[in-house]
Design a protein around this motif. Structure first.
Motif, PDB file in Angstrom:
ATOM      1  N   ASP A 135      52.673  53.180  43.686  1.00  0.00           N
ATOM      2  CA  ASP A 135      54.165  53.863  43.684  1.00  0.00           C
ATOM      3  C   ASP A 135      55.179  52.772  44.309  1.00  0.00           C
ATOM      4  O   ASP A 135      55.520  52.867  45.599  1.00  0.00           O
ATOM      5  CB  ASP A 135      54.064  55.012  44.693  1.00  0.00           C
ATOM      6  N   GLY A 136      55.264  51.505  43.705  1.00  0.00           N
ATOM      7  CA  GLY A 136      56.283  50.698  44.310  1.00  0.00           C
ATOM      8  C   GLY A 136      55.636  49.832  45.498  1.00  0.00           C
ATOM      9  O   GLY A 136      54.451  50.084  46.164  1.00  0.00           O
ATOM     10  N   PRO A 137      56.423  48.995  46.178  1.00  0.00           N
ATOM     11  CA  PRO A 137      55.879  47.875  46.865  1.00  0.00           C
ATOM     12  C   PRO A 137      55.432  48.765  48.422  1.00  0.00           C
ATOM     13  O   PRO A 137      56.279  49.485  48.901  1.00  0.00           O
ATOM     14  CB  PRO A 137      57.165  47.025  47.379  1.00  0.00           C
ATOM     15  N   GLY A 138      54.315  48.604  48.912  1.00  0.00           N
ATOM     16  CA  GLY A 138      53.967  49.097  50.005  1.00  0.00           C
ATOM     17  C   GLY A 138      53.619  50.772  49.656  1.00  0.00           C
ATOM     18  O   GLY A 138      53.217  51.401  50.838  1.00  0.00           O
ATOM     19  N   GLY A 139      53.517  50.898  48.269  1.00  0.00           N
ATOM     20  CA  GLY A 139      53.398  52.476  48.130  1.00  0.00           C
ATOM     21  C   GLY A 139      51.958  52.956  47.995  1.00  0.00           C
ATOM     22  O   GLY A 139      51.052  52.361  48.200  1.00  0.00           O
ATOM     23  N   THR A 140      51.818  54.112  47.492  1.00  0.00           N
ATOM     24  CA  THR A 140      50.203  54.789  47.228  1.00  0.00           C
ATOM     25  C   THR A 140      49.586  54.144  46.039  1.00  0.00           C
ATOM     26  O   THR A 140      50.288  54.438  45.028  1.00  0.00           O
ATOM     27  CB  THR A 140      50.214  56.091  47.535  1.00  0.00           C
ATOM     28  N   TRP A 141      48.433  53.917  46.071  1.00  0.00           N
ATOM     29  CA  TRP A 141      47.653  53.839  44.919  1.00  0.00           C
ATOM     30  C   TRP A 141      47.114  54.977  44.149  1.00  0.00           C
ATOM     31  O   TRP A 141      46.917  56.112  44.786  1.00  0.00           O
ATOM     32  CB  TRP A 141      46.429  52.809  45.256  1.00  0.00           C
ATOM     33  N   ARG A 142      47.276  54.849  42.941  1.00  0.00           N
ATOM     34  CA  ARG A 142      46.876  56.101  42.177  1.00  0.00           C
ATOM     35  C   ARG A 142      45.939  55.797  40.996  1.00  0.00           C
ATOM     36  O   ARG A 142      46.183  54.521  40.490  1.00  0.00           O
ATOM     37  CB  ARG A 142      48.150  56.814  41.119  1.00  0.00           C
ATOM     38  N   LEU A 143      44.886  56.664  40.965  1.00  0.00           N
ATOM     39  CA  LEU A 143      43.753  56.206  39.641  1.00  0.00           C
ATOM     40  C   LEU A 143      43.811  57.122  38.732  1.00  0.00           C
ATOM     41  O   LEU A 143      43.774  58.362  38.941  1.00  0.00           O
ATOM     42  CB  LEU A 143      42.494  56.265  40.569  1.00  0.00           C
ATOM     43  N   ARG A 144      43.628  56.639  37.513  1.00  0.00           N
ATOM     44  CA  ARG A 144      43.149  57.401  36.111  1.00  0.00           C
ATOM     45  C   ARG A 144      42.111  57.075  35.551  1.00  0.00           C
ATOM     46  O   ARG A 144      41.992  55.913  35.283  1.00  0.00           O
ATOM     47  CB  ARG A 144      44.386  57.376  35.350  1.00  0.00           C
ATOM     48  N   ARG A 145      41.078  57.921  35.568  1.00  0.00           N
ATOM     49  CA  ARG A 145      39.991  57.430  34.659  1.00  0.00           C
ATOM     50  C   ARG A 145      40.042  57.433  33.308  1.00  0.00           C
ATOM     51  O   ARG A 145      40.788  57.949  32.477  1.00  0.00           O
ATOM     52  CB  ARG A 145      38.808  58.502  34.783  1.00  0.00           C
ATOM     53  N   VAL A 146      39.505  56.289  32.679  1.00  0.00           N
ATOM     54  CA  VAL A 146      39.609  55.567  31.460  1.00  0.00           C
ATOM     55  C   VAL A 146      38.491  55.901  30.739  1.00  0.00           C
ATOM     56  O   VAL A 146      38.681  56.581  29.448  1.00  0.00           O
ATOM     57  CB  VAL A 146      40.070  54.340  31.468  1.00  0.00           C
ATOM     58  N   GLY A 147      37.385  55.723  31.090  1.00  0.00           N
ATOM     59  CA  GLY A 147      36.199  56.165  30.238  1.00  0.00           C
ATOM     60  C   GLY A 147      35.035  55.193  30.816  1.00  0.00           C
ATOM     61  O   GLY A 147      34.992  54.321  31.843  1.00  0.00           O
ATOM     62  N   ASP A 148      34.007  55.139  29.850  1.00  0.00           N
ATOM     63  CA  ASP A 148      32.590  54.191  30.341  1.00  0.00           C
ATOM     64  C   ASP A 148      32.834  52.959  29.808  1.00  0.00           C
ATOM     65  O   ASP A 148      33.556  52.429  29.068  1.00  0.00           O
ATOM     66  CB  ASP A 148      31.333  54.936  29.704  1.00  0.00           C
ATOM     67  N   ALA A 149      32.200  51.903  30.568  1.00  0.00           N
ATOM     68  CA  ALA A 149      32.120  50.743  30.271  1.00  0.00           C
ATOM     69  C   ALA A 149      30.742  49.957  30.745  1.00  0.00           C
ATOM     70  O   ALA A 149      29.895  50.707  31.320  1.00  0.00           O
ATOM     71  CB  ALA A 149      33.378  49.975  30.944  1.00  0.00           C
ATOM     72  N   ARG A 150      30.651  48.592  30.100  1.00  0.00           N
ATOM     73  CA  ARG A 150      29.374  47.995  30.549  1.00  0.00           C
ATOM     74  C   ARG A 150      29.998  46.331  31.132  1.00  0.00           C
ATOM     75  O   ARG A 150      30.853  45.903  30.276  1.00  0.00           O
ATOM     76  CB  ARG A 150      28.425  47.737  29.483  1.00  0.00           C
ATOM     77  N   LEU A 151      29.523  45.916  31.927  1.00  0.00           N
ATOM     78  CA  LEU A 151      30.121  44.681  32.667  1.00  0.00           C
ATOM     79  C   LEU A 151      29.013  43.793  33.040  1.00  0.00           C
ATOM     80  O   LEU A 151      27.837  44.266  33.375  1.00  0.00           O
ATOM     81  CB  LEU A 151      30.824  44.780  33.851  1.00  0.00           C
ATOM     82  N   ARG A 152      29.127  42.578  32.761  1.00  0.00           N
ATOM     83  CA  ARG A 152      27.878  41.481  32.786  1.00  0.00           C
ATOM     84  C   ARG A 152      28.457  40.471  34.000  1.00  0.00           C
ATOM     85  O   ARG A 152      29.506  40.133  33.797  1.00  0.00           O
ATOM     86  CB  ARG A 152      27.512  40.806  31.588  1.00  0.00           C
ATOM     87  N   LEU A 153      27.567  40.155  34.778  1.00  0.00           N
ATOM     88  CA  LEU A 153      27.746  39.163  35.996  1.00  0.00           C
ATOM     89  C   LEU A 153      27.881  38.039  35.304  1.00  0.00           C
ATOM     90  O   LEU A 153      26.784  37.337  34.738  1.00  0.00           O
ATOM     91  CB  LEU A 153      26.959  39.068  37.080  1.00  0.00           C
ATOM     92  N   VAL A 154      29.056  37.027  35.436  1.00  0.00           N
ATOM     93  CA  VAL A 154      29.059  35.717  34.593  1.00  0.00           C
ATOM     94  C   VAL A 154      28.759  34.514  35.575  1.00  0.00           C
ATOM     95  O   VAL A 154      27.982  33.848  35.294  1.00  0.00           O
ATOM     96  CB  VAL A 154      30.272  35.623  34.079  1.00  0.00           C
ATOM     97  N   ARG A 155      29.198  34.745  36.909  1.00  0.00           N
ATOM     98  CA  ARG A 155      29.166  33.616  37.717  1.00  0.00           C
ATOM     99  C   ARG A 155      29.152  33.931  39.292  1.00  0.00           C
ATOM    100  O   ARG A 155      29.928  35.059  39.363  1.00  0.00           O
ATOM    101  CB  ARG A 155      29.823  32.438  37.554  1.00  0.00           C
ATOM    102  N   THR A 156      28.531  33.489  39.927  1.00  0.00           N
ATOM    103  CA  THR A 156      29.030  33.642  41.484  1.00  0.00           C
ATOM    104  C   THR A 156      29.242  32.333  42.051  1.00  0.00           C
ATOM    105  O   THR A 156      28.394  31.263  41.938  1.00  0.00           O
ATOM    106  CB  THR A 156      27.703  34.374  42.159  1.00  0.00           C
ATOM    107  N   GLU A 157      29.896  32.356  43.074  1.00  0.00           N
ATOM    108  CA  GLU A 157      30.457  31.093  43.743  1.00  0.00           C
ATOM    109  C   GLU A 157      30.789  31.469  45.250  1.00  0.00           C
ATOM    110  O   GLU A 157      31.364  32.422  45.473  1.00  0.00           O
ATOM    111  CB  GLU A 157      31.949  30.397  43.101  1.00  0.00           C
ATOM    112  N   ARG A 158      30.549  30.359  45.936  1.00  0.00           N
ATOM    113  CA  ARG A 158      30.733  30.609  47.534  1.00  0.00           C
ATOM    114  C   ARG A 158      31.875  29.769  47.960  1.00  0.00           C
ATOM    115  O   ARG A 158      31.839  28.676  47.449  1.00  0.00           O
ATOM    116  CB  ARG A 158      29.455  30.164  48.374  1.00  0.00           C
ATOM    117  N   TYR A 159      32.602  30.399  48.592  1.00  0.00           N
ATOM    118  CA  TYR A 159      34.009  29.455  49.246  1.00  0.00           C
ATOM    119  C   TYR A 159      33.822  29.420  50.738  1.00  0.00           C
ATOM    120  O   TYR A 159      33.960  30.523  51.591  1.00  0.00           O
ATOM    121  CB  TYR A 159      35.017  29.965  48.736  1.00  0.00           C
ATOM    122  N   GLY A 160      33.828  28.225  51.305  1.00  0.00           N
ATOM    123  CA  GLY A 160      33.915  28.375  52.831  1.00  0.00           C
ATOM    124  C   GLY A 160      35.522  27.516  53.295  1.00  0.00           C
ATOM    125  O   GLY A 160      36.050  27.320  52.323  1.00  0.00           O
TER     126      GLY A 160
END
Length: 269
Positions: A135-160
């Protein structure tokens, strides 16, 4: 670095045209600003009062994931320069896989983080997709459920300390804070009004009214550069149901200035 010099640098490097900056352009400028010899004097001047304190504190708050998110230089809609203090608390809420509304870049000033990048895949882990708005800068987050999905981890990297990265607005990822860490974070011109958030079904249980992560490959202490995490509301095991995140509470001027002062001193200024 002087405050106006930093503003000019951001404006010049990010451009002012209709096209968003590239992730590499954003990464290059955040890497320059995060150098201790550049960031230290800038933060010292800001902590001494060379800033719009009411505006900066209004948009600075303790993130639901347990890190402090401080606005350094407001420049919307072209840029917002922030510093994130990740406290590395044991048992902090894990973040969800997500993307952003804009090209972003982050540089590690102190400590370290781990970033995981994901992509949709038929053979990936099951998750529930949400669409997040604000809801605008500094506003409240709102969530709406879209549906099911599947995700795959592509890569992992560490940053110092001294390392940086830039991401396209739609790049799916999550960041893990592995110890007390400070990152400099850059938001650029928004490309869309929503972000995508994915909650892994297998990782949610309910415990005395609070969410707890039960997946063996997820550590505590995750934080996200924008958005919210699983400490935000209620869940239903298996269905990955989620309540809207808690409202933001701006940091007090005293806390805000004390954190800037501590950062400047840690950088030798």
């Amino acid at each position: 670095m002087q405050v106006e010099e930093a503003r000019r640098l951001l404006a010049e490097r990010l451009g002012g045209g209709p096209r968003p900056p590239s992730p590499e352009s954003a990464r290059a400028v955040i890497a320059h600003l995060a150098h201790p010899g550049t960031l230290g004097p800038l933060v010292r001047r800001l902590s001494a009062g060379d800033l719009d304190l009411p505006e900066c504190t209004r948009l600075s708050y303790r993130h639901v994931l347990g890190f402090d998110k401080l606005l350094l230089l407001p420049g919307a809609p072209r840029f917002m320069l922030r510093v994130h203090f990740w406290h590395g608390r044991t048992g902090a809420a894990p973040e969800d896989i997500h993307n952003h509304r804009c090209v972003i870049a982050s540089a590690v000033v102190r400590g370290r983080v781990r970033m995981e990048c994901y992509e949709p895949a038929a053979d990936g882990v099951p998750a529930v997709a949400y669409r997040e708005t604000i809801d605008g800068p500094g506003g409240t987050w709102r969530l709406r459920r879209v549906g099911d999905a599947r995700l795959r981890l592509v890569r992992t990297e560490r940053y110092g300390a001294g390392r940086s990265y830039g991401l396209d607005a739609r790049a799916l990822h999550r960041v893990v804070s592995e110890e007390p860490t400070v990152t400099l974070f850059l938001e650029t011109t928004p490309q869309r009004s929503v972000t995508d958030v994915y909650v892994r079904k297998s990782s949610l249980v309910r415990n005395s009214g609070r969410a707890r992560d039960s997946s063996p490959d997820r550590d505590g202490g995750y934080g996200r550069d924008g958005g919210y995490g699983s400490g935000a509301g209620a869940f239903r095991s298996g269905g990955a149901e989620r309540a809207d995140p808690l409202p933001k509470t701006p940091l007090s001027p005293a806390v805000y200035l004390a954190e800037l002062d501590a950062l400047a001193r840690s950088l030798g200024y």
